[in-house]
Design an enzyme around this catalytic site. Structure first.
Site, PDB file in Angstrom:
ATOM      1  CB  THR A  10      26.291 -38.662 -35.274  1.00  0.00           C
ATOM      2  OG1 THR A  10      24.886 -38.828 -35.515  1.00  0.00           O
ATOM      3  CG2 THR A  10      26.648 -39.295 -33.933  1.00  0.00           C
ATOM      4  CG  ASN A  11      23.497 -33.513 -39.230  1.00  0.00           C
ATOM      5  OD1 ASN A  11      24.297 -33.014 -40.007  1.00  0.00           O
ATOM      6  ND2 ASN A  11      22.195 -33.538 -39.471  1.00  0.00           N
ATOM      7  CD  GLN A  12      30.723 -35.295 -38.861  1.00  0.00           C
ATOM      8  OE1 GLN A  12      31.614 -34.451 -38.901  1.00  0.00           O
ATOM      9  NE2 GLN A  12      30.405 -35.935 -37.742  1.00  0.00           N
ATOM     10  CE  LYS A  14      20.862 -30.674 -36.446  1.00  0.00           C
ATOM     11  NZ  LYS A  14      20.047 -31.173 -35.300  1.00  0.00           N
ATOM     12  CG  ASP A  71      15.219 -31.319 -31.385  1.00  0.00           C
ATOM     13  OD1 ASP A  71      15.770 -32.250 -31.987  1.00  0.00           O
ATOM     14  OD2 ASP A  71      13.980 -31.198 -31.329  1.00  0.00           O
ATOM     15  CB  SER A  72      16.837 -27.178 -35.378  1.00  0.00           C
ATOM     16  OG  SER A  72      17.697 -28.096 -36.029  1.00  0.00           O
ATOM     17  CG  ASP A 155      19.070 -25.934 -45.701  1.00  0.00           C
ATOM     18  OD1 ASP A 155      18.212 -25.678 -44.829  1.00  0.00           O
ATOM     19  OD2 ASP A 155      20.289 -26.024 -45.455  1.00  0.00           O
ATOM     20  CG  HIS A 180      16.985 -22.468 -37.750  1.00  0.00           C
ATOM     21  ND1 HIS A 180      17.436 -22.432 -39.054  1.00  0.00           N
ATOM     22  CD2 HIS A 180      16.978 -23.790 -37.410  1.00  0.00           C
ATOM     23  CE1 HIS A 180      17.683 -23.661 -39.483  1.00  0.00           C
ATOM     24  NE2 HIS A 180      17.428 -24.506 -38.504  1.00  0.00           N
TER      25      HIS A 180
END
Length: 223
Positions: A10-12, A14, A71-72, A155, A180
């Protein structure tokens, strides 16, 4: 042909990175938001690999279509790899990007070694259980103060020497080339024909067995 694959996040931020890098992928990539709310996967794995698989298979089983999940996180050498799998919630309940960055700066205060790396593991799973795994890594160091307005997460603190910029100072094109996640997604693009064939084979099975995840490490297409 596989009609679509859902991106299990749900991370926009990403979502934008995935869709930009895989825009020429021969499968339609749909955002999880397009399917309405579903129960969240329990991310209790000991490493990025386990959590990526948990999210991908959880989503694939609920929606009945292939899912891709990542997953990071950030691994800081002087902190024994922390925040690692806890990167998104490093500063505790209700963590934000800002509070996580502040927590990291506090933990690194007075430490000379500020080397770190971002790691990303991407899992592509079918509803029956099998999965393919891809990994990318980017090395850098943590600055003593934030720089840049783009990006998200850590970041603004992650300095990439090759460009003499933090990730938050890079354009999306620059970041996708060296990050990555960008490296892991580049591997997926390179193996797109094999991935599509593998998905078609798995989905054609009426009752695909659920093997142990380790069986698919190394992306052995013969399995």
């Amino acid at each position: 042909m596989i009609p679509m694959i859902v991106l299990a996040t749900t991370n926009q931020n990403k979502v934008k990175e995935f869709q930009e890098i895989l825009k020429d992928f021969a499968i339609e990539i749909r955002s999880l938001a397009e399917f309405g709310p579903i129960p969240e996967a329990i991310e209790d794995g000991k490493d990025f690999d386990e959590n990526a698989y948990k999210k991908a298979i959880h989503t694939a089983k609920i929606l009945g279509i292939p899912a891709i999940a990542d997953d990071s996180g950030l691994e800081v050498h002087a902190l024994n790899g922390a925040p690692g799998v806890y990167s998104a919630r490093y500063s505790g309940e209700g963590a934000t990007d800002a509070s996580n960055c502040d927590k990291l700066l506090e933990e690194l205060a007075g430490k000379e070694d500020r080397s770190a790396n971002f790691t990303c593991v991407i899992s592509i799973a079918t509803p029956g259980g099998p999965a393919l795994t891809y990994e990318g890594r980017c090395d850098g160091k943590i600055l003593t103060e934030k720089r840049g307005k783009s990006g998200f997460g850590y970041d603004p603190l992650f300095y990439f020497a090759e460009y003499d910029k933090t990730f938050a100072e890079l354009s999306m094109e620059e970041k996708n080339r060296v990050s990555h996640r960008g490296k892991a997604l580049a591997e997926i693009k390179a193996e797109a024909p094999q991935i599509i064939k593998w998905l078609e084979q798995r989905l054609s099975e009426e009752k695909p067995a659920k093997p142990d995840h380790s069986e698919f490490e190394g992306n052995d297409w013969s399995k």
